[in-house]
Enzyme design. Structure first.
Site: not given
Length: 282
Positions: A38, A91-92, A157, A64-65, A144, A161, A18
């Protein structure tokens, strides 16, 4: 390409698919050396191998962030392999917990926070420990439209964000004295596996996602990862040398001009202006 990132080193989390993959490709094409982080190891390795054949300077690190040690290792890899760190693109992300607020799974909510907010915090922390003594750098984090307006994303979410924006602005105020910039990119719905899993026949149905997003797009075509990557490139490059603490939407005006331009409709063209008590001007 213009070579705008020549000599620079970037880390991109969520870089196997993406927006992340689109950004990895563009930064590399513009001259950067890139470390991809990633969880999707096969796809991350495949992308790194693809770009290694197009000039090299790209490595993959399974990350794994939500695990600080993983993020620390990701940043350390950039410094060990390429000698510095100029761009950290946090970005993850995942959609995470969904459903009505009264039936929200706290386990899913905790994971959403861990990946989407704690992961960004880890990225900022470990980028800053390299960039502060270096005296330069750009940290960019993905938020977002759901972080700016209600009703367009899942509850948790949306909350995290919004938190990414607050965190980024706060860190921007600290790091600017060290020559480090900190900004946020806000993409609209992008043709990606994550979006395909929501609007099409499944995560691999990118054609279905593109068709669905074409129909709903504010500007007549679906937003592609490359469109967002160009915004990231601007924030990462020296073109944005005095840009910090901003939120840059790449969303066809969804957050800034989401409604129709009602009074610009043809039916109003010959009716003049509206004044007090409904009186019209000619």
């Amino acid at each position: 390409m213009t070579g705008r990132m020549a000599g620079k080193v970037a880390v991109v989390t969520g870089g196997a698919h993406g927006i992340g993959a689109g950004t990895v490709r563009l930064l590399h094409a513009e001259g950067a050396r890139v470390v991809i982080g990633d969880l999707q190891a096969d796809d991350g390795e495949r992308l790194a191998a693809e770009l290694a054949g197009a000039g090299g300077g790209v490595v993959f690190v399974r990350t794994d962030v939500s695990v600080e040690a993983d993020v620390a290792r990701l940043v350390d890899t950039a410094v060990e392999r390429f000698g510095r760190l100029d761009v950290m693109f946090n970005n993850a992300g995942i959609i995470g917990a969904v459903g009505p607020i009264d039936r929200t799974s706290l386990a899913d909510a905790d994971l959403t926070v861990a990946v989407n907010l704690r992961g960004v915090l880890c990225g900022m922390k470990h980028a800053a420990r390299v960039m502060k003594p270096q005296g330069s750098g750009a940290i960019i984090s993905t938020s977002s439209p759901a972080g700016l307006m209600g009703g367009v994303g899942a509850h948790v979410y949306s909350g995290v964000k919004a938190g990414v924006i607050g965190l980024s602005n706060s860190v921007a105020a600290e790091l600017r004295q060290h020559g480090v910039r900190c900004n946020v990119i806000v993409p609209g719905a992008v043709v990606s596996q994550m979006t395909a899993g929501l609007v099409a026949g499944g995560a691999d149905d990118l054609a279905g996602a593109e068709a669905a997003l074409d129909r709903s797009s504010y500007m007549g075509r679906a937003l592609q990862p490359e469109d967002v990557a160009r915004g990231v490139l601007y924030l990462a490059s020296d073109d944005a040398s005095h840009v910090t603490g901003i939120v840059l939407p790449v969303d066809a005006g969804m957050t800034g001009a989401g409604g129709p331009s009602a009074m610009a409709a043809e039916e109003h063209a010959a009716q003049g202006g509206l004044r007090e008590a409904g009186r019209r001007t000619s």
